[in-house]
Design a protein around this motif. Sequence first.
Motif, PDB file in Angstrom:
ATOM      1  N   MET A 158       0.813  -1.178   0.000  1.00 26.02           N
ATOM      2  CA  MET A 158       0.000   0.000   0.000  1.00 26.02           C
ATOM      3  C   MET A 158       0.875   1.267   0.000  1.00 26.02           C
ATOM      4  O   MET A 158       0.539   2.225  -0.698  1.00 26.02           O
ATOM      5  CB  MET A 158      -0.870  -0.062   1.246  1.00 26.02           C
ATOM      6  N   GLY A 159       1.974   1.280   0.780  1.00 29.11           N
ATOM      7  CA  GLY A 159       2.851   2.443   0.827  1.00 29.11           C
ATOM      8  C   GLY A 159       3.537   2.674  -0.493  1.00 29.11           C
ATOM      9  O   GLY A 159       3.749   3.804  -0.913  1.00 29.11           O
ATOM     10  N   LEU A 160       3.861   1.575  -1.202  1.00 30.05           N
ATOM     11  CA  LEU A 160       4.539   1.698  -2.473  1.00 30.05           C
ATOM     12  C   LEU A 160       3.605   2.226  -3.553  1.00 30.05           C
ATOM     13  O   LEU A 160       4.005   2.979  -4.426  1.00 30.05           O
ATOM     14  CB  LEU A 160       5.077   0.319  -2.866  1.00 30.05           C
ATOM     15  N   GLU A 161       2.365   1.852  -3.485  1.00 34.07           N
ATOM     16  CA  GLU A 161       1.374   2.312  -4.455  1.00 34.07           C
ATOM     17  C   GLU A 161       1.138   3.807  -4.323  1.00 34.07           C
ATOM     18  O   GLU A 161       0.912   4.491  -5.308  1.00 34.07           O
ATOM     19  CB  GLU A 161       0.051   1.564  -4.250  1.00 34.07           C
ATOM     20  N   MET A 162       1.248   4.301  -3.085  1.00 30.16           N
ATOM     21  CA  MET A 162       1.049   5.741  -2.881  1.00 30.16           C
ATOM     22  C   MET A 162       2.186   6.532  -3.526  1.00 30.16           C
ATOM     23  O   MET A 162       1.949   7.603  -4.084  1.00 30.16           O
ATOM     24  CB  MET A 162       1.000   6.076  -1.385  1.00 30.16           C
ATOM     25  N   LEU A 163       3.386   5.973  -3.470  1.00 28.83           N
ATOM     26  CA  LEU A 163       4.512   6.659  -4.085  1.00 28.83           C
ATOM     27  C   LEU A 163       4.366   6.679  -5.603  1.00 28.83           C
ATOM     28  O   LEU A 163       4.806   7.627  -6.258  1.00 28.83           O
ATOM     29  CB  LEU A 163       5.832   5.996  -3.686  1.00 28.83           C
ATOM     30  N   LYS A 164       3.741   5.647  -6.179  1.00 26.76           N
ATOM     31  CA  LYS A 164       3.530   5.593  -7.624  1.00 26.76           C
ATOM     32  C   LYS A 164       2.495   6.625  -8.067  1.00 26.76           C
ATOM     33  O   LYS A 164       2.530   7.092  -9.194  1.00 26.76           O
ATOM     34  CB  LYS A 164       3.075   4.198  -8.050  1.00 26.76           C
ATOM     35  N   ASP A 165       1.588   6.949  -7.154  1.00 27.21           N
ATOM     36  CA  ASP A 165       0.527   7.896  -7.497  1.00 27.21           C
ATOM     37  C   ASP A 165       1.003   9.352  -7.469  1.00 27.21           C
ATOM     38  O   ASP A 165       0.311  10.242  -7.940  1.00 27.21           O
ATOM     39  CB  ASP A 165      -0.655   7.749  -6.532  1.00 27.21           C
ATOM     40  N   VAL A 166       2.207   9.570  -6.897  1.00 28.31           N
ATOM     41  CA  VAL A 166       2.727  10.943  -6.818  1.00 28.31           C
ATOM     42  C   VAL A 166       3.098  11.377  -8.225  1.00 28.31           C
ATOM     43  O   VAL A 166       3.812  10.666  -8.943  1.00 28.31           O
ATOM     44  CB  VAL A 166       3.965  11.017  -5.884  1.00 28.31           C
ATOM     45  N   PRO A 167       2.627  12.568  -8.639  1.00 27.38           N
ATOM     46  CA  PRO A 167       2.929  13.012  -9.998  1.00 27.38           C
ATOM     47  C   PRO A 167       4.437  13.276 -10.194  1.00 27.38           C
ATOM     48  O   PRO A 167       5.168  13.595  -9.268  1.00 27.38           O
ATOM     49  CB  PRO A 167       2.133  14.307 -10.147  1.00 27.38           C
ATOM     50  N   PHE A 168       4.850  13.122 -11.438  1.00 28.38           N
ATOM     51  CA  PHE A 168       6.252  13.287 -11.808  1.00 28.38           C
ATOM     52  C   PHE A 168       6.760  14.699 -11.481  1.00 28.38           C
ATOM     53  O   PHE A 168       7.889  14.887 -11.059  1.00 28.38           O
ATOM     54  CB  PHE A 168       6.414  12.978 -13.303  1.00 28.38           C
ATOM     55  N   ALA A 169       5.948  15.688 -11.630  1.00 25.28           N
ATOM     56  CA  ALA A 169       6.331  17.075 -11.351  1.00 25.28           C
ATOM     57  C   ALA A 169       6.684  17.257  -9.877  1.00 25.28           C
ATOM     58  O   ALA A 169       7.585  18.016  -9.523  1.00 25.28           O
ATOM     59  CB  ALA A 169       5.208  18.021 -11.737  1.00 25.28           C
ATOM     60  N   ALA A 170       6.003  16.515  -8.993  1.00 30.47           N
ATOM     61  CA  ALA A 170       6.312  16.602  -7.566  1.00 30.47           C
ATOM     62  C   ALA A 170       7.690  16.028  -7.286  1.00 30.47           C
ATOM     63  O   ALA A 170       8.432  16.542  -6.446  1.00 30.47           O
ATOM     64  CB  ALA A 170       5.242  15.869  -6.753  1.00 30.47           C
ATOM     65  N   TRP A 171       8.005  14.932  -7.997  1.00 26.61           N
ATOM     66  CA  TRP A 171       9.334  14.348  -7.814  1.00 26.61           C
ATOM     67  C   TRP A 171      10.417  15.327  -8.289  1.00 26.61           C
ATOM     68  O   TRP A 171      11.468  15.465  -7.655  1.00 26.61           O
ATOM     69  CB  TRP A 171       9.456  13.026  -8.586  1.00 26.61           C
ATOM     70  N   ILE A 172      10.161  15.986  -9.355  1.00 28.27           N
ATOM     71  CA  ILE A 172      11.123  16.973  -9.872  1.00 28.27           C
ATOM     72  C   ILE A 172      11.267  18.119  -8.867  1.00 28.27           C
ATOM     73  O   ILE A 172      12.363  18.573  -8.579  1.00 28.27           O
ATOM     74  CB  ILE A 172      10.689  17.484 -11.264  1.00 28.27           C
ATOM     75  N   GLY A 173      10.164  18.540  -8.293  1.00 32.86           N
ATOM     76  CA  GLY A 173      10.207  19.609  -7.289  1.00 32.86           C
ATOM     77  C   GLY A 173      10.997  19.174  -6.059  1.00 32.86           C
ATOM     78  O   GLY A 173      11.804  19.932  -5.517  1.00 32.86           O
ATOM     79  N   LEU A 174      10.741  17.932  -5.620  1.00 35.54           N
ATOM     80  CA  LEU A 174      11.463  17.403  -4.466  1.00 35.54           C
ATOM     81  C   LEU A 174      12.958  17.304  -4.753  1.00 35.54           C
ATOM     82  O   LEU A 174      13.789  17.668  -3.927  1.00 35.54           O
ATOM     83  CB  LEU A 174      10.898  16.035  -4.070  1.00 35.54           C
ATOM     84  N   ALA A 175      13.280  16.827  -5.944  1.00 39.16           N
ATOM     85  CA  ALA A 175      14.691  16.734  -6.330  1.00 39.16           C
ATOM     86  C   ALA A 175      15.328  18.121  -6.350  1.00 39.16           C
ATOM     87  O   ALA A 175      16.477  18.311  -5.933  1.00 39.16           O
ATOM     88  CB  ALA A 175      14.819  16.052  -7.686  1.00 39.16           C
ATOM     89  N   GLY A 176      14.592  19.113  -6.835  1.00 37.43           N
ATOM     90  CA  GLY A 176      15.105  20.490  -6.851  1.00 37.43           C
ATOM     91  C   GLY A 176      15.369  21.014  -5.454  1.00 37.43           C
ATOM     92  O   GLY A 176      16.379  21.673  -5.189  1.00 37.43           O
ATOM     93  N   VAL A 177      14.463  20.708  -4.539  1.00 36.33           N
ATOM     94  CA  VAL A 177      14.643  21.157  -3.144  1.00 36.33           C
ATOM     95  C   VAL A 177      15.854  20.478  -2.525  1.00 36.33           C
ATOM     96  O   VAL A 177      16.681  21.116  -1.867  1.00 36.33           O
ATOM     97  CB  VAL A 177      13.354  20.874  -2.324  1.00 36.33           C
TER      98      VAL A 177
END
Length: 187
Positions: free
Chosen positions: A1-20
Amino acid sequence: MGLEMLKDVPFAAWIGLAGVVFGSLLTTFGVSLTNRANLKRLEQQLAHEEKLVSRRERKERLEELYILICHWSNAFFGNYLSLSLVMKGQIDYNKYLDEIRESPAKQVDYNRISMIIDIYGGELQEAYAAILKIRDEINDIEFAHKKAYLSGQPGNLYLEPAGKAQIKLGKACDDLKNLISVAARET
């Protein structure tokens, strides 16, 4: 269930997190460089200040040494003048000893002279040793005179050697003072 939630995170959020995360790493690296540069500058500043303090202290000690050598030279000369009166038969040896006890020569701190030369004036050692050697010559002359005086012999035989030794001592003291002056100016 925790892994599925990470898959649902949009790609733009990952890019934002990486930028931070990347921005935080750059900021940490920048602060580290700034701190290192500030530390190096502070160490250089402290080293420079320590050098200035050391130079100032050496100059003050050399100035003090110059004055001590002047007093020492004057004490030698005063002693010679009194002893020459004994050699000429104008005063007795006891009077000479009384004058020595009352003379300002007792105020010369010979240990301080040696200490300052040993610690702050390595380049002055040879000139100082020359003074000590001449002082020993004068002491030998004074001892020979005292021995002659106690046996009733005239002291005028010792006037010329004592006078020559005193002149030699005065020149050696002047030479040392000149070396001290040069060392103090170069400091």
